[in-house]
Scaffold this motif. Structure first.
Motif, PDB file in Angstrom:
ATOM      1  N   THR A  35       0.821  -1.206   0.000  1.00 13.40           N
ATOM      2  CA  THR A  35       0.000   0.000   0.000  1.00 13.40           C
ATOM      3  C   THR A  35       0.857   1.258   0.000  1.00 13.40           C
ATOM      4  O   THR A  35       0.539   2.229  -0.695  1.00 13.40           O
ATOM      5  CB  THR A  35      -0.983  -0.029   1.188  1.00 13.40           C
ATOM      6  OG1 THR A  35      -1.867  -1.160   1.005  1.00 13.40           O
ATOM      7  CG2 THR A  35      -1.808   1.237   1.274  1.00 13.40           C
ATOM      8  N   ALA A  36       1.960   1.254   0.731  1.00 15.21           N
ATOM      9  CA  ALA A  36       2.856   2.427   0.758  1.00 15.21           C
ATOM     10  C   ALA A  36       3.461   2.684  -0.621  1.00 15.21           C
ATOM     11  O   ALA A  36       3.510   3.832  -1.081  1.00 15.21           O
ATOM     12  CB  ALA A  36       3.959   2.226   1.798  1.00 15.21           C
ATOM     13  N   ALA A  37       3.907   1.634  -1.296  1.00 16.01           N
ATOM     14  CA  ALA A  37       4.485   1.792  -2.640  1.00 16.01           C
ATOM     15  C   ALA A  37       3.429   2.300  -3.608  1.00 16.01           C
ATOM     16  O   ALA A  37       3.706   3.152  -4.473  1.00 16.01           O
ATOM     17  CB  ALA A  37       5.069   0.470  -3.125  1.00 16.01           C
ATOM     18  N   ARG A  38       2.225   1.812  -3.483  1.00 17.25           N
ATOM     19  CA  ARG A  38       1.136   2.222  -4.364  1.00 17.25           C
ATOM     20  C   ARG A  38       0.743   3.674  -4.101  1.00 17.25           C
ATOM     21  O   ARG A  38       0.438   4.423  -5.042  1.00 17.25           O
ATOM     22  CB  ARG A  38      -0.046   1.275  -4.171  1.00 17.25           C
ATOM     23  CG  ARG A  38       0.256  -0.150  -4.620  1.00 17.25           C
ATOM     24  CD  ARG A  38      -0.746  -1.160  -4.083  1.00 17.25           C
ATOM     25  NE  ARG A  38      -2.089  -0.960  -4.600  1.00 17.25           N
ATOM     26  CZ  ARG A  38      -2.523  -1.462  -5.743  1.00 17.25           C
ATOM     27  NH1 ARG A  38      -1.728  -2.198  -6.497  1.00 17.25           N
ATOM     28  NH2 ARG A  38      -3.772  -1.240  -6.140  1.00 17.25           N
ATOM     29  N   ALA A  39       0.753   4.079  -2.852  1.00 14.55           N
ATOM     30  CA  ALA A  39       0.401   5.460  -2.508  1.00 14.55           C
ATOM     31  C   ALA A  39       1.367   6.450  -3.160  1.00 14.55           C
ATOM     32  O   ALA A  39       0.961   7.551  -3.535  1.00 14.55           O
ATOM     33  CB  ALA A  39       0.389   5.640  -0.994  1.00 14.55           C
ATOM     34  N   GLU A  40       2.627   6.064  -3.302  1.00 15.34           N
ATOM     35  CA  GLU A  40       3.623   6.944  -3.930  1.00 15.34           C
ATOM     36  C   GLU A  40       3.264   7.303  -5.363  1.00 15.34           C
ATOM     37  O   GLU A  40       3.720   8.327  -5.872  1.00 15.34           O
ATOM     38  CB  GLU A  40       5.006   6.294  -3.895  1.00 15.34           C
ATOM     39  CG  GLU A  40       5.624   6.239  -2.529  1.00 15.34           C
ATOM     40  CD  GLU A  40       6.997   5.594  -2.548  1.00 15.34           C
ATOM     41  OE1 GLU A  40       7.574   5.386  -3.640  1.00 15.34           O
ATOM     42  OE2 GLU A  40       7.499   5.301  -1.452  1.00 15.34           O
ATOM     43  N   VAL A  41       2.465   6.469  -6.030  1.00 13.78           N
ATOM     44  CA  VAL A  41       2.081   6.745  -7.419  1.00 13.78           C
ATOM     45  C   VAL A  41       0.577   7.014  -7.542  1.00 13.78           C
ATOM     46  O   VAL A  41       0.039   7.029  -8.646  1.00 13.78           O
ATOM     47  CB  VAL A  41       2.527   5.601  -8.371  1.00 13.78           C
ATOM     48  CG1 VAL A  41       4.042   5.494  -8.384  1.00 13.78           C
ATOM     49  CG2 VAL A  41       1.880   4.276  -7.999  1.00 13.78           C
ATOM     50  N   GLY A  42      -0.092   7.216  -6.414  1.00 16.26           N
ATOM     51  CA  GLY A  42      -1.493   7.580  -6.431  1.00 16.26           C
ATOM     52  C   GLY A  42      -2.460   6.434  -6.652  1.00 16.26           C
ATOM     53  O   GLY A  42      -3.589   6.638  -7.092  1.00 16.26           O
ATOM     54  N   VAL A  43      -2.027   5.218  -6.325  1.00 19.67           N
ATOM     55  CA  VAL A  43      -2.880   4.036  -6.483  1.00 19.67           C
ATOM     56  C   VAL A  43      -3.376   3.619  -5.095  1.00 19.67           C
ATOM     57  O   VAL A  43      -2.644   3.705  -4.113  1.00 19.67           O
ATOM     58  CB  VAL A  43      -2.093   2.886  -7.158  1.00 19.67           C
ATOM     59  CG1 VAL A  43      -2.936   1.639  -7.268  1.00 19.67           C
ATOM     60  CG2 VAL A  43      -1.600   3.317  -8.526  1.00 19.67           C
TER      61      VAL A  43
END
Length: 186
Positions: free
Chosen positions: A40-48
């Motif tokens: 979730t943290a990695a996805r948040a970095e790209v707005g997912v």
């Protein structure tokens, strides 16, 4: 003599506390929540948006990890036939590799991914950044993962499965604002 015995007991107790702390850390870094949080943290970095833990995917990952227990081969399952995406990780023996290590390794491929061309740099280790793009794939919202210590001191095998699967040829893992605007204009 009593001082020596007390010192030896204190040393043994200290070693036991360190061993228990290491074991607790290793177990904690393999929990479903650890896998979910890092994805979730990695996805948040790209707005997912976030991912959710899925028991069926976990069971598939556990089943496949158990298949690799005997050889620890860095080999994918027949995940495509199952309708899943998959990332795999192998860590050498002698280190308590965790799910955190695996996900961080996959996410570290980010530096080799070029969004504008939707390609991986030829400098990427093993020539791929597909582990990263699977982690952040916008439609892959369910995950399930597993870890095994392989037999014969062969290392550690970790796998995560994703649904729906990502890494579709010709598609971007997420839609940046400029890409969404261009797609809407087309």
């Amino acid at each position: 003599m009593a001082a020596t015995t007390r010192s030896a007991c204190a040393l043994a107790l200290a070693m036991a506390v360190v061993a228990m702390a290491a074991a607790a850390t290793t177990m904690a870094q393999n929990s479903p929540q650890d896998f979910v949080d890092l994805h979730t943290a990695a996805r948040a970095e790209v707005g997912v948006g976030q991912v959710w833990w899925d028991r069926n995917l976990q069971e598939y990952a556990e089943w496949y990890a158990d298949q690799r227990r005997g050889d620890c081969a860095l080999q994918h399952s027949d995940y495509q036939s199952a309708g899943y995406g998959e990332n795999i990780f192998w860590g050498s023996a002698g280190w308590p590799w965790t799910g955190v290590d695996a996900v961080n390794t996959w996410v570290s491929e980010k530096e080799y991914y070029d969004y504008s061309s939707n390609t991986c740099s030829p400098d990427a280790p093993f020539g791929t950044c597909g582990h990263y793009t699977q982690v952040v794939w916008r439609d892959s919202t369910l995950i399930g993962c597993a870890r095994v210590d392989c037999d014969g001191d062969l290392g550690v095998f970790i796998t995560c499965n994703y649904y729906p699967p990502g890494n579709w040829e010709g598609q971007w893992p997420w839609l940046a604002a400029r890409s969404a605007a261009a797609a809407a204009a087309a």
